[in-house]
Design an enzyme around this catalytic site. Sequence first.
Site, PDB file in Angstrom:
ATOM      1  N   HIS A 193       0.374  -1.240   0.230  1.00  0.00           N
ATOM      2  CA  HIS A 193       0.076  -0.037   0.218  1.00  0.00           C
ATOM      3  C   HIS A 193       0.784   1.376   0.283  1.00  0.00           C
ATOM      4  O   HIS A 193      -0.184   2.402  -0.199  1.00  0.00           O
ATOM      5  CB  HIS A 193      -1.015  -0.180   1.288  1.00  0.00           C
ATOM      6  CG  HIS A 193      -0.524   0.259   2.828  1.00  0.00           C
ATOM      7  ND1 HIS A 193       0.193  -0.926   2.709  1.00  0.00           N
ATOM      8  CD2 HIS A 193      -0.194   1.019   3.030  1.00  0.00           C
ATOM      9  CE1 HIS A 193       0.933  -0.420   4.167  1.00  0.00           C
ATOM     10  NE2 HIS A 193       0.454   0.839   4.412  1.00  0.00           N
TER      11      HIS A 193
HETATM   12  C1  UD1 Z   1      -1.955   5.552   6.327  1.00  0.00           C
HETATM   13  C2  UD1 Z   1      -0.554   6.071   6.909  1.00  0.00           C
HETATM   14  C3  UD1 Z   1       0.597   4.563   6.580  1.00  0.00           C
HETATM   15  C4  UD1 Z   1      -0.230   3.453   7.195  1.00  0.00           C
HETATM   16  C5  UD1 Z   1      -1.483   3.504   6.834  1.00  0.00           C
HETATM   17  C6  UD1 Z   1      -2.026   1.900   6.954  1.00  0.00           C
HETATM   18  C7  UD1 Z   1      -0.048   8.310   6.847  1.00  0.00           C
HETATM   19  C8  UD1 Z   1       1.100   9.511   6.083  1.00  0.00           C
HETATM   20  N1  UD1 Z   1       0.451   6.768   5.935  1.00  0.00           N
HETATM   21  O1  UD1 Z   1      -2.028   5.581   5.061  1.00  0.00           O
HETATM   22  O2  UD1 Z   1       1.272   5.129   7.442  1.00  0.00           O
HETATM   23  O3  UD1 Z   1       0.957   2.796   6.720  1.00  0.00           O
HETATM   24  O4  UD1 Z   1      -2.736   4.205   6.626  1.00  0.00           O
HETATM   25  O5  UD1 Z   1      -2.976   1.855   6.344  1.00  0.00           O
HETATM   26  O6  UD1 Z   1      -0.541   8.472   7.856  1.00  0.00           O
HETATM   27  N2  UD1 Z   1      -9.250   4.785   2.773  1.00  0.00           N
HETATM   28  C9  UD1 Z   1     -10.296   4.327   2.857  1.00  0.00           C
HETATM   29  N3  UD1 Z   1     -10.620   4.440   3.948  1.00  0.00           N
HETATM   30  C10 UD1 Z   1     -10.448   4.411   5.117  1.00  0.00           C
HETATM   31  C11 UD1 Z   1      -8.839   4.627   5.117  1.00  0.00           C
HETATM   32  C12 UD1 Z   1      -8.461   4.953   3.777  1.00  0.00           C
HETATM   33  O7  UD1 Z   1     -10.765   4.119   1.332  1.00  0.00           O
HETATM   34  O8  UD1 Z   1     -10.471   3.379   6.084  1.00  0.00           O
HETATM   35  C13 UD1 Z   1      -8.624   5.403   1.614  1.00  0.00           C
HETATM   36  C14 UD1 Z   1      -9.033   7.207   1.013  1.00  0.00           C
HETATM   37  O9  UD1 Z   1      -9.127   7.083  -0.576  1.00  0.00           O
HETATM   38  C15 UD1 Z   1      -7.668   7.249   1.539  1.00  0.00           C
HETATM   39  C16 UD1 Z   1      -6.732   6.698   1.266  1.00  0.00           C
HETATM   40  O10 UD1 Z   1      -7.007   5.184   1.648  1.00  0.00           O
HETATM   41  O11 UD1 Z   1      -7.724   8.883   1.090  1.00  0.00           O
HETATM   42  C17 UD1 Z   1      -5.167   6.693   1.728  1.00  0.00           C
HETATM   43  O12 UD1 Z   1      -5.616   6.528   2.985  1.00  0.00           O
HETATM   44  P1  UD1 Z   1      -4.933   7.783   4.149  1.00  0.00           P
HETATM   45  O13 UD1 Z   1      -4.688   7.963   5.775  1.00  0.00           O
HETATM   46  O14 UD1 Z   1      -4.589   8.770   3.447  1.00  0.00           O
HETATM   47  O15 UD1 Z   1      -3.177   6.674   4.051  1.00  0.00           O
HETATM   48  P2  UD1 Z   1      -2.950   5.004   4.007  1.00  0.00           P
HETATM   49  O16 UD1 Z   1      -2.118   5.343   2.266  1.00  0.00           O
HETATM   50  O17 UD1 Z   1      -3.741   4.614   4.252  1.00  0.00           O
END
Ligand code: UD1
Length: 366
Positions: free
Chosen positions: A209
Amino acid sequence: MLVYLVAGARPNFMKIAPIVRAFQAQQQLSFKIIHTGQHYDRDMNAVFFEELGIPAPDVFMAAGGGTHAEQTGKIMVGFEALCTDARPAAVLVVGDVNSTLACSIVAKKLGIPVAHVEAGLRSGDMSMPEEINRLVTDSIADWFFVTEPSGVAHLRREGKPDSAIHYVGHVMVDNVLFQANKLQESDTSALDGAAFKAAHARYGVVTLHRPGNVDDPVALARIAGALTNIALELPLIFPVHPRTRARLDSFGIDLGPHITLVGPQGYMAFLNLWKDAVLVLTDSGGLQEETTALGVPCITIRTSTERPVTVDEGSNMLAGTDPAAILACARQVLRGDGKRGRRPALWDGHAAERIVTILTRTLGSL
Ligand code: UD1
Protein backbone atom coordinates in the site's frame (compact mmCIF):
# COMPACT_ATOMS: atom_id res chain seq x y z
CA MET A 1 -3.14 12.91 35.75
CA LEU A 2 -4.85 12.57 32.40
CA VAL A 3 -3.03 11.30 29.30
CA TYR A 4 -4.54 11.48 25.82
CA LEU A 5 -3.79 8.35 23.80
CA VAL A 6 -3.97 9.23 20.10
CA ALA A 7 -4.88 6.69 17.43
CA GLY A 8 -5.93 7.43 13.90
CA ALA A 9 -5.01 4.86 11.32
CA ARG A 10 -5.01 1.08 11.14
CA PRO A 11 -1.37 0.55 12.18
CA ASN A 12 -1.95 2.66 15.31
CA PHE A 13 -4.64 0.41 16.72
CA MET A 14 -2.42 -2.60 17.42
CA LYS A 15 0.06 -0.31 19.18
CA ILE A 16 -2.59 1.40 21.32
CA ALA A 17 -4.24 -1.86 22.45
CA PRO A 18 -1.47 -3.03 24.82
CA ILE A 19 -0.89 0.54 26.02
CA VAL A 20 -4.55 0.77 27.02
CA ARG A 21 -4.27 -2.54 28.88
CA ALA A 22 -1.23 -1.25 30.76
CA PHE A 23 -3.05 1.99 31.65
CA GLN A 24 -6.04 -0.01 32.86
CA ALA A 25 -3.78 -2.07 35.13
CA GLN A 26 -2.70 0.91 37.26
CA GLN A 27 -4.31 3.75 39.20
CA GLN A 28 -1.99 6.75 38.99
CA LEU A 29 -2.67 7.83 35.41
CA SER A 30 -6.05 8.15 33.76
CA PHE A 31 -6.45 8.13 29.99
CA LYS A 32 -8.74 9.05 27.13
CA ILE A 33 -8.60 7.45 23.71
CA ILE A 34 -8.72 10.07 20.99
CA HIS A 35 -9.48 8.63 17.55
CA THR A 36 -8.76 11.15 14.82
CA GLY A 37 -10.79 9.25 12.23
CA GLN A 38 -7.92 9.17 9.72
CA HIS A 39 -9.12 5.65 8.89
CA TYR A 40 -12.86 5.34 8.99
CA ASP A 41 -14.09 2.31 7.00
CA ARG A 42 -15.28 -0.44 9.31
CA ASP A 43 -12.71 -2.91 7.99
CA MET A 44 -9.86 -0.40 8.40
CA ASN A 45 -11.01 0.75 11.81
CA ALA A 46 -13.86 -0.51 14.04
CA VAL A 47 -13.07 -4.16 13.48
CA PHE A 48 -9.67 -3.62 15.15
CA PHE A 49 -11.16 -1.96 18.21
CA GLU A 50 -13.47 -4.94 18.67
CA GLU A 51 -10.92 -7.68 18.04
CA LEU A 52 -8.04 -6.08 19.92
CA GLY A 53 -10.23 -5.30 22.92
CA ILE A 54 -9.74 -1.53 22.75
CA PRO A 55 -12.55 0.37 24.49
CA ALA A 56 -14.61 2.62 22.23
CA PRO A 57 -12.79 5.91 21.71
CA ASP A 58 -13.73 8.72 24.10
CA VAL A 59 -13.61 11.08 21.14
CA PHE A 60 -13.94 10.33 17.42
CA MET A 61 -12.88 13.28 15.28
CA ALA A 62 -13.92 12.13 11.77
CA ALA A 63 -10.91 13.86 10.19
CA GLY A 64 -10.21 11.24 7.52
CA GLY A 65 -9.86 11.55 3.75
CA GLY A 66 -8.53 14.34 1.59
CA THR A 67 -4.98 15.38 0.79
CA HIS A 68 -2.22 15.21 3.39
CA ALA A 69 -2.63 18.91 4.18
CA GLU A 70 -6.41 18.67 4.43
CA GLN A 71 -6.25 15.60 6.65
CA THR A 72 -3.45 16.95 8.86
CA GLY A 73 -5.17 20.33 9.11
CA LYS A 74 -8.52 18.84 10.11
CA ILE A 75 -6.88 16.71 12.79
CA MET A 76 -4.95 19.70 14.15
CA VAL A 77 -8.03 21.92 14.41
CA GLY A 78 -10.06 19.19 16.11
CA PHE A 79 -7.30 18.16 18.50
CA GLU A 80 -6.52 21.75 19.50
CA ALA A 81 -10.14 22.25 20.54
CA LEU A 82 -10.04 19.05 22.58
CA CYS A 83 -6.81 19.94 24.37
CA THR A 84 -8.09 23.42 25.10
CA ASP A 85 -11.40 22.14 26.49
CA ALA A 86 -9.84 19.53 28.78
CA ARG A 87 -6.11 19.92 29.00
CA PRO A 88 -4.25 16.64 29.53
CA ALA A 89 -0.99 16.28 31.49
CA ALA A 90 0.57 14.64 28.42
CA VAL A 91 -0.23 13.40 24.94
CA LEU A 92 0.95 9.98 23.81
CA VAL A 93 1.29 9.37 20.08
CA VAL A 94 2.34 6.17 18.32
CA GLY A 95 3.99 5.40 15.01
CA ASP A 96 4.39 7.68 12.04
CA VAL A 97 1.04 8.45 10.47
CA ASN A 98 -0.43 11.88 9.79
CA SER A 99 -2.36 11.73 13.09
CA THR A 100 0.95 11.26 14.96
CA LEU A 101 2.39 14.38 13.38
CA ALA A 102 -0.74 16.53 13.68
CA CYS A 103 -1.39 15.83 17.36
CA SER A 104 2.27 16.23 18.35
CA ILE A 105 2.43 19.70 16.82
CA VAL A 106 -0.82 20.79 18.47
CA ALA A 107 0.18 19.50 21.91
CA LYS A 108 3.63 21.09 21.83
CA LYS A 109 2.26 24.47 20.77
CA LEU A 110 -0.07 24.34 23.77
CA GLY A 111 2.87 23.49 26.03
CA ILE A 112 1.67 19.92 26.66
CA PRO A 113 4.47 17.32 26.76
CA VAL A 114 4.47 14.64 24.07
CA ALA A 115 5.48 11.00 24.43
CA HIS A 116 6.32 9.29 21.15
CA VAL A 117 6.04 5.51 21.05
CA GLU A 118 8.12 3.95 18.24
CA ALA A 119 10.46 6.93 18.18
CA GLY A 120 13.78 7.23 16.39
CA LEU A 121 13.07 5.08 13.34
CA ARG A 122 14.52 6.48 10.12
CA SER A 123 14.30 5.14 6.56
CA GLY A 124 16.42 7.96 5.15
CA ASP A 125 13.83 8.17 2.35
CA MET A 126 12.28 11.63 2.34
CA SER A 127 9.82 10.63 -0.38
CA MET A 128 7.91 8.66 2.27
CA PRO A 129 5.30 10.75 4.09
CA GLU A 130 5.98 8.63 7.18
CA GLU A 131 9.64 9.69 7.24
CA ILE A 132 8.61 13.33 7.37
CA ASN A 133 6.11 12.51 10.12
CA ARG A 134 8.80 10.66 12.11
CA LEU A 135 11.33 13.47 11.78
CA VAL A 136 8.94 16.24 12.73
CA THR A 137 7.41 14.32 15.63
CA ASP A 138 10.79 13.41 17.09
CA SER A 139 12.11 16.94 16.62
CA ILE A 140 9.52 18.24 19.12
CA ALA A 141 8.58 15.28 21.35
CA ASP A 142 9.70 15.16 24.99
CA TRP A 143 9.96 11.44 25.72
CA PHE A 144 11.04 8.80 23.25
CA PHE A 145 9.99 5.17 23.59
CA VAL A 146 12.21 3.18 21.29
CA THR A 147 11.75 -0.27 19.74
CA GLU A 148 15.18 -1.10 18.35
CA PRO A 149 18.84 -0.09 18.66
CA SER A 150 18.86 2.00 15.46
CA GLY A 151 16.24 4.27 17.04
CA VAL A 152 18.44 5.01 20.03
CA ALA A 153 21.39 5.77 17.73
CA HIS A 154 19.34 8.17 15.55
CA LEU A 155 17.94 10.07 18.51
CA ARG A 156 21.38 10.44 20.10
CA ARG A 157 22.78 11.67 16.80
CA GLU A 158 19.95 14.20 16.63
CA GLY A 159 20.97 15.54 20.04
CA LYS A 160 18.29 14.05 22.29
CA PRO A 161 19.42 13.59 25.89
CA ASP A 162 19.83 10.01 27.11
CA SER A 163 17.43 10.80 29.96
CA ALA A 164 14.60 11.21 27.42
CA ILE A 165 15.38 8.07 25.39
CA HIS A 166 13.83 4.84 26.67
CA TYR A 167 14.53 1.55 24.94
CA VAL A 168 11.44 -0.41 25.98
CA GLY A 169 10.90 -3.02 23.27
CA HIS A 170 7.84 -2.94 21.07
CA VAL A 171 4.15 -2.56 21.83
CA MET A 172 3.37 -4.02 18.39
CA VAL A 173 5.06 -7.22 19.59
CA ASP A 174 3.15 -7.10 22.90
CA ASN A 175 0.03 -7.14 20.80
CA VAL A 176 0.97 -9.87 18.35
CA LEU A 177 2.10 -12.23 21.12
CA PHE A 178 -1.10 -11.54 23.07
CA GLN A 179 -3.34 -12.10 20.04
CA ALA A 180 -1.44 -15.17 18.81
CA ASN A 181 -2.05 -16.72 22.23
CA LYS A 182 -5.74 -15.93 22.01
CA LEU A 183 -5.90 -17.34 18.49
CA GLN A 184 -4.46 -20.64 19.65
CA GLU A 185 -7.34 -21.07 22.04
CA SER A 186 -10.08 -20.08 19.61
CA ASP A 187 -11.96 -21.73 16.78
CA THR A 188 -10.43 -20.27 13.62
CA SER A 189 -12.64 -22.09 11.13
CA ALA A 190 -15.10 -19.21 10.80
CA LEU A 191 -12.42 -16.55 10.22
CA ASP A 192 -12.11 -14.88 6.83
CA GLY A 193 -9.41 -16.65 4.83
CA ALA A 194 -9.87 -19.96 6.69
CA ALA A 195 -11.23 -21.62 3.55
CA PHE A 196 -8.20 -20.43 1.55
CA LYS A 197 -5.91 -21.77 4.25
CA ALA A 198 -7.69 -25.12 4.35
CA ALA A 199 -7.40 -25.43 0.57
CA HIS A 200 -3.66 -24.68 0.39
CA ALA A 201 -1.01 -26.60 2.33
CA ARG A 202 1.59 -24.01 1.30
CA TYR A 203 0.87 -20.40 0.46
CA GLY A 204 2.23 -16.88 0.69
CA VAL A 205 0.61 -13.64 1.90
CA VAL A 206 0.96 -10.26 0.19
CA THR A 207 0.27 -6.71 1.37
CA LEU A 208 1.07 -3.59 -0.58
CA HIS A 209 0.00 0.00 0.00
CA ARG A 210 2.99 2.39 0.05
CA PRO A 211 2.35 5.34 -2.25
CA GLY A 212 5.84 4.80 -3.77
CA ASN A 213 4.83 1.28 -4.82
CA VAL A 214 1.19 1.65 -5.76
CA ASP A 215 0.59 5.19 -6.97
CA ASP A 216 2.80 4.95 -10.06
CA PRO A 217 1.48 2.65 -12.83
CA VAL A 218 4.94 1.49 -13.94
CA ALA A 219 6.11 0.72 -10.39
CA LEU A 220 2.91 -1.13 -9.56
CA ALA A 221 2.96 -3.11 -12.83
CA ARG A 222 6.55 -4.22 -12.17
CA ILE A 223 5.73 -5.43 -8.67
CA ALA A 224 2.54 -7.08 -9.95
CA GLY A 225 4.68 -8.92 -12.54
CA ALA A 226 6.97 -10.26 -9.80
CA LEU A 227 3.99 -11.39 -7.70
CA THR A 228 2.37 -13.10 -10.70
CA ASN A 229 5.60 -15.03 -11.30
CA ILE A 230 5.96 -16.06 -7.67
CA ALA A 231 2.33 -17.20 -7.70
CA LEU A 232 3.21 -19.76 -10.41
CA GLU A 233 5.29 -21.51 -7.74
CA LEU A 234 3.33 -20.65 -4.58
CA PRO A 235 -0.33 -19.58 -4.37
CA LEU A 236 -0.69 -16.13 -2.86
CA ILE A 237 -3.46 -14.42 -0.94
CA PHE A 238 -3.54 -10.63 -1.08
CA PRO A 239 -5.77 -8.55 1.24
CA VAL A 240 -5.97 -5.32 -0.71
CA HIS A 241 -5.79 -1.89 0.97
CA PRO A 242 -8.37 0.64 -0.38
CA ARG A 243 -5.61 2.79 -1.89
CA THR A 244 -4.15 -0.19 -3.75
CA ARG A 245 -7.56 -1.44 -4.89
CA ALA A 246 -8.26 1.94 -6.46
CA ARG A 247 -4.89 1.95 -8.26
CA LEU A 248 -5.15 -1.64 -9.55
CA ASP A 249 -8.57 -0.78 -10.97
CA SER A 250 -7.62 2.53 -12.52
CA PHE A 251 -4.36 1.20 -14.04
CA GLY A 252 -6.14 -1.95 -15.28
CA ILE A 253 -3.58 -4.28 -13.68
CA ASP A 254 -4.61 -7.95 -13.50
CA LEU A 255 -2.73 -10.19 -11.06
CA GLY A 256 -3.70 -13.45 -12.76
CA PRO A 257 -5.46 -16.59 -11.51
CA HIS A 258 -3.01 -17.70 -8.80
CA ILE A 259 -3.33 -14.65 -6.57
CA THR A 260 -6.49 -14.56 -4.46
CA LEU A 261 -7.55 -10.96 -3.87
CA VAL A 262 -9.61 -10.26 -0.77
CA GLY A 263 -10.62 -7.08 1.07
CA PRO A 264 -8.74 -5.70 4.10
CA GLN A 265 -8.74 -8.38 6.81
CA GLY A 266 -9.55 -8.14 10.46
CA TYR A 267 -6.57 -8.58 12.79
CA MET A 268 -7.29 -12.18 13.80
CA ALA A 269 -8.17 -13.38 10.31
CA PHE A 270 -5.01 -11.82 8.95
CA LEU A 271 -2.80 -13.14 11.74
CA ASN A 272 -4.31 -16.59 11.22
CA LEU A 273 -3.25 -16.38 7.58
CA TRP A 274 0.27 -14.99 7.79
CA LYS A 275 1.50 -16.84 10.89
CA ASP A 276 1.43 -20.11 8.94
CA ALA A 277 2.49 -18.72 5.56
CA VAL A 278 5.63 -19.98 3.81
CA LEU A 279 6.47 -16.35 3.19
CA VAL A 280 5.07 -12.85 3.49
CA LEU A 281 5.66 -10.25 0.79
CA THR A 282 4.98 -6.73 2.01
CA ASP A 283 5.79 -3.04 2.04
CA SER A 284 4.22 -2.58 5.48
CA GLY A 285 6.33 -1.37 8.37
CA GLY A 286 4.51 -3.24 11.12
CA LEU A 287 4.36 -6.56 9.33
CA GLN A 288 8.16 -6.59 8.99
CA GLU A 289 8.23 -6.54 12.79
CA GLU A 290 5.37 -8.90 13.44
CA THR A 291 6.86 -11.56 11.14
CA THR A 292 10.17 -11.17 12.99
CA ALA A 293 8.33 -11.63 16.29
CA LEU A 294 6.86 -14.95 15.12
CA GLY A 295 9.82 -16.04 12.95
CA VAL A 296 7.96 -16.06 9.62
CA PRO A 297 10.14 -15.33 6.54
CA CYS A 298 9.33 -11.85 5.22
CA ILE A 299 10.34 -10.23 1.93
CA THR A 300 10.07 -6.45 2.05
CA ILE A 301 9.29 -4.81 -1.28
CA ARG A 302 11.05 -1.54 -0.57
CA THR A 303 14.53 -0.14 -1.10
CA SER A 304 14.92 0.92 2.53
CA THR A 305 13.62 -0.01 5.92
CA GLU A 306 13.34 2.14 9.02
CA ARG A 307 13.29 -1.15 10.96
CA PRO A 308 16.76 -2.59 10.28
CA VAL A 309 16.71 -4.85 13.33
CA THR A 310 14.22 -7.03 11.44
CA VAL A 311 16.91 -7.62 8.80
CA ASP A 312 19.94 -7.74 11.13
CA GLU A 313 18.37 -10.07 13.67
CA GLY A 314 14.92 -11.04 12.44
CA SER A 315 13.32 -12.91 9.56
CA ASN A 316 13.11 -10.01 7.12
CA MET A 317 14.88 -9.68 3.75
CA LEU A 318 14.97 -6.27 2.09
CA ALA A 319 14.41 -7.16 -1.58
CA GLY A 320 14.03 -3.71 -3.17
CA THR A 321 11.47 -3.20 -5.92
CA ASP A 322 13.22 -4.85 -8.85
CA PRO A 323 11.09 -7.83 -10.00
CA ALA A 324 14.13 -10.10 -10.48
CA ALA A 325 15.35 -9.39 -6.95
CA ILE A 326 11.90 -9.99 -5.44
CA LEU A 327 11.66 -13.30 -7.30
CA ALA A 328 15.19 -14.30 -6.22
CA CYS A 329 14.32 -13.69 -2.55
CA ALA A 330 11.11 -15.69 -2.91
CA ARG A 331 12.98 -18.59 -4.52
CA GLN A 332 15.49 -18.53 -1.68
CA VAL A 333 12.64 -18.97 0.80
CA LEU A 334 11.00 -21.66 -1.36
CA ARG A 335 14.30 -23.59 -1.42
CA GLY A 336 14.11 -23.68 2.37
CA ASP A 337 16.73 -20.97 2.90
CA GLY A 338 14.34 -18.32 4.26
CA LYS A 339 15.33 -16.43 7.40
CA ARG A 340 13.82 -17.39 10.73
CA GLY A 341 15.95 -15.03 12.79
CA ARG A 342 15.47 -14.29 16.47
CA ARG A 343 13.43 -11.86 18.51
CA PRO A 344 15.34 -8.63 19.27
CA ALA A 345 16.03 -7.59 22.87
CA LEU A 346 12.92 -6.75 24.93
CA TRP A 347 10.51 -7.89 22.22
CA ASP A 348 8.99 -9.91 25.01
CA GLY A 349 5.40 -8.73 25.35
CA HIS A 350 5.99 -6.20 28.16
CA ALA A 351 6.86 -2.96 26.39
CA ALA A 352 3.57 -1.22 27.23
CA GLU A 353 4.03 -1.87 30.96
CA ARG A 354 7.52 -0.35 30.78
CA ILE A 355 6.12 2.71 29.03
CA VAL A 356 3.42 3.27 31.63
CA THR A 357 5.89 2.80 34.50
CA ILE A 358 8.26 5.38 32.99
CA LEU A 359 5.42 7.82 32.21
CA THR A 360 4.06 7.55 35.76
CA ARG A 361 7.50 8.29 37.20
CA THR A 362 8.19 11.11 34.76
CA LEU A 363 4.82 12.83 35.08
CA GLY A 364 4.95 12.42 38.85
CA SER A 365 8.21 14.34 38.99
CA LEU A 366 7.10 17.29 36.81
C1 UD1 B 1 -1.81 5.49 6.18
C2 UD1 B 1 -0.45 5.91 6.75
C3 UD1 B 1 0.56 4.80 6.50
C4 UD1 B 1 0.06 3.46 7.02
C5 UD1 B 1 -1.28 3.19 6.38
C6 UD1 B 1 -1.88 1.88 6.80
C7 UD1 B 1 0.07 8.29 6.63
C8 UD1 B 1 0.87 9.32 5.94
N1 UD1 B 1 0.06 7.10 6.07
O1 UD1 B 1 -1.65 5.38 4.78
O2 UD1 B 1 1.77 5.11 7.18
O3 UD1 B 1 0.98 2.45 6.73
O4 UD1 B 1 -2.17 4.25 6.75
O5 UD1 B 1 -3.11 1.70 6.19
O6 UD1 B 1 -0.52 8.58 7.65
N2 UD1 B 1 -9.23 4.93 2.66
C9 UD1 B 1 -10.47 4.38 2.69
N3 UD1 B 1 -10.94 3.96 3.90
C10 UD1 B 1 -10.25 4.12 5.05
C11 UD1 B 1 -8.98 4.69 5.01
C12 UD1 B 1 -8.47 5.10 3.81
O7 UD1 B 1 -11.12 4.23 1.68
O8 UD1 B 1 -10.76 3.72 6.11
C13 UD1 B 1 -8.69 5.37 1.35
C14 UD1 B 1 -9.00 6.81 1.09
O9 UD1 B 1 -9.24 6.95 -0.27
C15 UD1 B 1 -7.72 7.50 1.44
C16 UD1 B 1 -6.69 6.46 1.01
O10 UD1 B 1 -7.31 5.21 1.33
O11 UD1 B 1 -7.59 8.72 0.80
C17 UD1 B 1 -5.42 6.58 1.73
O12 UD1 B 1 -5.66 6.71 3.13
P1 UD1 B 1 -4.66 7.60 4.04
O13 UD1 B 1 -5.08 7.53 5.46
O14 UD1 B 1 -4.50 8.93 3.42
O15 UD1 B 1 -3.30 6.88 3.85
P2 UD1 B 1 -2.92 5.35 3.82
O16 UD1 B 1 -2.45 5.04 2.45
O17 UD1 B 1 -3.98 4.48 4.40
